[in-house]
Write an enzyme that holds these catalytic residues in place. Structure first.
Site, mmCIF file in Angstrom:
data_model
loop_
_atom_site.group_PDB
_atom_site.id
_atom_site.type_symbol
_atom_site.label_atom_id
_atom_site.label_comp_id
_atom_site.label_asym_id
_atom_site.label_seq_id
_atom_site.Cartn_x
_atom_site.Cartn_y
_atom_site.Cartn_z
ATOM 1 N N HIS A 513 -1.531 -42.454 25.129
ATOM 2 C CA HIS A 513 -1.109 -41.455 26.119
ATOM 3 C C HIS A 513 0.396 -41.447 26.259
ATOM 4 C CE1 HIS A 513 -0.132 -44.329 29.367
ATOM 5 N NE2 HIS A 513 -1.257 -44.972 29.044
ATOM 6 N N CYS A 535 -3.387 -49.846 27.370
ATOM 7 C CA CYS A 535 -3.221 -48.603 26.604
ATOM 8 C C CYS A 535 -2.032 -48.706 25.652
ATOM 9 C CB CYS A 535 -3.025 -47.418 27.548
ATOM 10 S SG CYS A 535 -4.532 -46.913 28.407
#
Length: 568
Positions: A513, A535
Site C-alpha cells: 500500500h 505491510c
C-alpha cells in the site's frame, strides 16, 4: 312337363272351359267371339273352345297372387319371392348402423367428459355459485377480480330512528375479506363430488371468507351516529414506530350503537356478496367495551411476537432476517366487545405478499464460476475467484407457512426456503512462472528491502520499499494477492490510519500500500527504525502500479532476512 304342355311346378292346371265354337276365353273371363260380340260369363260346353294364358316363368318359388277384385284366376301373374330375405337383410343393416351410432355417441360423451375434467381442473366447476352469480370456468385471476368487485359492491345501509343513515363498506365495518382464501374455496368447491364435480345441475354456494373486528365496527358506527362527547370507546392497541412496540389507548364509558342488526346484515352479504342490505340500529348505555387491562395484555402478547428474530436462508450462502417493523405490520388484533377481549393473530395474506416480493431479491443468486490457478502438476495454487452456486427461490407459499408456524410457535431457528440450486463450474489456469514472459509474480526481498515484479523469468520492474518492523515483521513464504481496495481505513490494536490508498492484500492483513508518511523508511530501506505493522510500505505511484497491474491471484514470494538497520 306334363302331357298338356305346362310345367309341373305344383301350380294347378287351368280348367278346361267349354264355349261356343269360334269363341275365345281370355284369362280375365271375358269371351271374345269371332264376330266381335263380347259376352261375359257365357260359357258353353263346346270341347273345342280354347282358353289362352300367358306362359309361366319357371322358378323355384312363386308368390304370384291375383287380387280379389281383379277377376284373375291367381295364375296370370307370378312374382319371385325375394321380399322376406331382403327385409331381413335391411333389418340387420339398420341394427348395425344404430349400434355404431350409439358407440360413436358414447365415445364422444366419454371424450367430452375427460375434456371437461381437464378444462375445469384449474377453474371453478360448473354449478359453483358466488352469491347469485355462476363463476363456472373462471380461473384464479378471474375469480380474484370477481371477488374484489363483489366486495366493492357490498354495502350495509345503516339507519337509526333519528333519520341518520349511511352506506358502509365491509372494510369500514371492520370486516376483513380474505380474497385469496375465498378464491381457493371457489376453486375447490365440489371437489368432494369426484367425477360429478363437472355436473352443472349439482350446485354449491360459496361465501366470502371473512373475519370481523367488532371494535372497529363499533368505532365506525359510533363515530358516524354518536356525538363525540356521548361515545363509549373500547381500549385499543397500535404499533408505535418511534418506540417500536405496541402501545395502549385507553377507552371510556358512554353511548354506543348495538351491533346485532349490523352483524346480521354483514352475514347476509357474506353469503350473498355484491348486495346492499339494510340494518336499522338502536343505542344503549355501555361501560368501557374493552378494559385498559385487557388491551395491555394483548399489547404485551404482540410485543413478545415482534421480538422474535425470523431468519430465512437459501440453503447456500445467503440469509435474510425479517425486520421487526415488518413483522409488526403482520400482527392483526381482533376485538370482541361482547367478551371484552382483544386477540392477536397474523395477517397471512400480507405475509405472503411481502415474502413473494422480497425473498427472490434477498435470496436468489447467480452462479459464479470458480477460478483456480494450478501448477504444471495440477495442484491448485490459489483460488482467484471463489465459486458461487446459482440459487432460485421457489414455492414461496410453503416458506410463508413455515414463517407463520415459527411466529406462532415462538421458534427462532433459521428457516430454509425452498430453492432450486445450480452447482457452479470450475475453470482453471495453469501458471508458468519459469518461461520468459510467463505469468506475473512478485518477489519481496526483506534483505534488500525491494519489490521486484516478474513475468515468468522476465524481470519487469523493481521498487524500493520498507517492510515490517522487528516486532511485526513481514512473514516469509509464498502467498497470493487475494483482495484489493483503492482506499481503506487501516486499523490495528494500537493504530488507525484513515484513507490509505492502493492496497493489495496477500497474507491476511499484510499487503502492498501507499505510505506517503514513510518516505524516509522507504528511501533508506530501514525497517528497524521506520518499519510497518507487517505491510510493505511503498511510494504512492509504486503502490498504484502494483494495484493496477497485479490482479487477484498474483503470486507473492517473501524471502530474505530482517536487516539490522538501513540497507541503502
Amino acid at each position: 312337363m306334363s302331357d298338356n304342355g305346362y310345367f309341373d311346378s305344383g301350380i294347378p292346371k287351368p280348367p278346361v272351359s267349354r264355349g261356343s265354337q269360334g269363341q275365345k276365353f281370355n284369362v280375365d273371363g271375358n269371351v271374345s267371339p269371332v264376330n266381335g260380340e263380347t259376352r261375359r260369363g257365357d260359357y258353353s260346353n263346346d270341347t273345342q273352345s280354347t282358353m289362352q294364358f300367358s306362359p309361366l316363368r319357371p322358378s323355384g318359388q312363386f308368390a304370384g297372387r291375383g287380387t280379389e277384385d281383379s277377376g284373375d284366376s291367381g295364375l296370370g301373374q307370378f312374382e319371385v319371392q325375394h321380399g322376406d330375405g331382403m327385409a331381413k337383410r335391411h333389418g340387420h343393416v339398420g341394427l348395425i348402423v344404430t349400434l355404431v351410432m350409439l358407440l360413436v355417441l358414447v365415445a364422444a360423451a366419454v371424450g367430452g367428459f375427460f375434456a371437461a375434467q381437464s378444462y375445469f381442473s384449474d377453474k371453478a366447476a360448473p354449478g359453483v355459485m358466488f352469491g347469485s352469480r355462476s363463476v363456472a370456468g373462471q380461473s384464479a385471476a378471474q375469480l380474484t377480480q370477481t371477488v374484489k368487485s363483489a366486495v366493492s359492491d357490498s354495502k350495509v345501509e345503516v339507519a337509526d330512528n333519528a333519520e341518520q343513515d349511511t352506506k358502509a363498506t365491509l372494510k369500514e365495518l371492520g370486516v376483513k375479506v380474505d380474497v385469496k382464501a375465498t378464491v381457493n374455496a371457489l376453486l375447490q368447491a365440489k371437489s368432494s363430488a369426484g367425477a360429478l364435480r363437472i355436473n352443472p345441475f349439482q350446485r354449491q354456494q360459496v361465501s366470502l371468507v371473512t373475519s370481523t373486528d367488532d371494535s372497529a365496527m363499533s368505532d365506525y358506527l359510533t363515530s358516524t351516529f354518536v356525538k363525540e362527547g356521548e361515545r363509549a370507546k373500547a381500549s385499543t392497541i397500535a404499533y408505535d414506530k418511534t418506540s417500536q412496540k405496541f402501545t395502549v389507548t385507553a377507552g371510556k364509558e358512554g353511548k354506543a350503537p348495538k351491533l346485532d342488526t349490523v352483524k346480521s346484515a354483514v352475514a347476509k352479504i357474506v353469503a350473498n356478496p355484491g348486495t346492499t342490505v339494510s340494518a336499522p340500529i338502536s343505542y344503549g348505555s355501555v361501560s368501557m367495551p374493552i378494559s385498559e387491562e385487557a388491551a395491555q395484555e394483548a399489547a404485551d402478547t404482540a410485543n413478545q411476537r415482534i421480538a422474535q428474530s425470523v431468519t430465512i436462508n437459501n440453503g447456500d450462502s445467503k440469509s435474510f432476517t425479517i425486520p421487526a417493523d415488518v413483522v409488526a405490520g403482520w400482527v392483526d388484533s381482533s376485538s370482541d366487545v361482547a367478551k371484552g377481549t382483544i386477540t392477536i393473530q397474523y395477517d397471512s395474506e400480507a405475509m405472503s405478499t411481502y415474502l413473494e416480493s422480497t425473498l427472490p431479491k434477498q435470496l436468489d443468486q447467480d452462479a459464479v464460476a470458480q477460478q483456480d490457478i494450478k501448477n504444471a502438476q495440477g495442484t491448485v495454487l490459489t483460488v482467484t475467484t471463489k465459486g458461487v452456486n446459482g440459487v432460485k427461490v421457489t414455492n414461496i407459499a410453503t416458506t410463508a407457512q413455515k414463517v407463520l408456524d415459527a411466529l406462532n410457535n415462538g421458534s427462532t431457528e433459521s428457516i430454509a426456503a425452498q430453492t432450486t440450486v445450480v452447482k457452479y463450474k470450475t475453470e482453471s489456469h495453469v501458471a508458468d512462472y519459469t518461461k520468459a514472459n510467463g505469468d506475473m509474480w512478485i518477489e519481496v526481498d526483506r534483505s534488500k528491502q525491494t519489490v521486484t515484479v516478474y513475468k515468468g523469468s522476465t524481470k519487469v520492474k523493481s521498487f524500493n520499499v520498507c517492510t515490517g518492523k522487528d516486532s511485526t515483521q513481514t512473514d516469509n513464504g509464498t502467498f497470493y494477492v487475494n483482495i484489493k481496495y483503492q482506499t481503506q481505513d487501516m486499523r490495528g490494536t494500537d493504530y488507525l490510519t484513515k484513507g490509505v490508498k492502493w492496497i493489495s492484500y496477500f497474507n491476511g492483513g499484510e499487503g502492498f500500500h501507499a505510505a506517503p508518511w514513510n518516505t524516509v523508511g522507504i528511501a533508506t530501506g530501514d525497517p528497524v527504525t521506520h518499519g510497518s505493522h507487517g505491510c510493505v510500505n511503498m511510494l504512492t505511484a509504486d503502490a498504484q502500479w502494483i494495484y493496477q497491474n497485479a490482479g487477484v491471484g498474483t503470486m507473492v514470494k517473501v524471502i530474505g532476512t530482517q536487516p539490522t538497520g538501513a540497507v541503502r
